[in-house]
Design a protein around this motif. Structure first.
Motif, short mmCIF file in Angstrom:
data_model
loop_
_atom_site.label_atom_id
_atom_site.label_comp_id
_atom_site.label_asym_id
_atom_site.label_seq_id
_atom_site.Cartn_x
_atom_site.Cartn_y
_atom_site.Cartn_z
N GLY A 7 3.70 -2.87 -1.54
CA GLY A 7 2.81 -3.96 -1.15
C GLY A 7 2.56 -4.92 -2.29
N ASN A 9 -0.57 -7.52 -3.25
CA ASN A 9 -1.93 -7.92 -2.86
C ASN A 9 -2.33 -9.20 -3.58
OD1 ASN A 9 -2.51 -5.57 -1.23
ND2 ASN A 9 -2.42 -4.44 -3.15
N ARG A 11 -5.56 -12.37 -3.65
CA ARG A 11 -6.91 -12.76 -3.22
C ARG A 11 -6.88 -14.23 -2.84
NH1 ARG A 11 -10.10 -8.45 -2.47
NH2 ARG A 11 -9.84 -6.97 -4.13
N SER A 32 2.08 -11.27 7.40
CA SER A 32 2.98 -10.70 6.39
C SER A 32 4.36 -11.34 6.43
CB SER A 32 3.12 -9.19 6.59
OG SER A 32 1.91 -8.55 6.31
#
Length: 89
Positions: A7, A9, A11, A32
């Motif tokens: 993954g 990640n 923000r 995604s």
């Protein structure tokens, strides 16, 4: 079966997420998949049928089981097909 197991990640603000989600929905893609295509320099214009991705995934699997030279040739062809089918460069 997809082999995606790692993954990434990031923000974002609520407004940014809403905008990106809306853009993904407009293209008929999951968030995604939309982000993946954008990160890989594709310009999503719509979502090809799921079968397209299944075939490309299968080509990658076949390439992995071939000799290095054949694998590279299949990989190059599969990448070119991705570009043509998904709207890459």
């Amino acid at each position: 079966m997809r082999k995606r197991s790692v993954g990434i990640n990031i923000r974002v603000t609520v407004t940014e997420k809403k905008k990106v989600t809306m853009l993904a929905r407009k293209c008929g893609l999951s968030l995604s998949e939309y982000l993946r295509q954008r990160a890989l320099e594709y310009e999503p214009g719509g979502h090809p049928p799921t079968e397209v991705f299944d075939v490309l995934d299968r080509l990658d699997e076949i390439a992995e089981s071939c000799s290095p030279t054949t694998s590279a040739e299949i990989g190059t062809c599969a990448d070119r097909m991705r570009d043509l089918l998904i709207g890459g460069n």
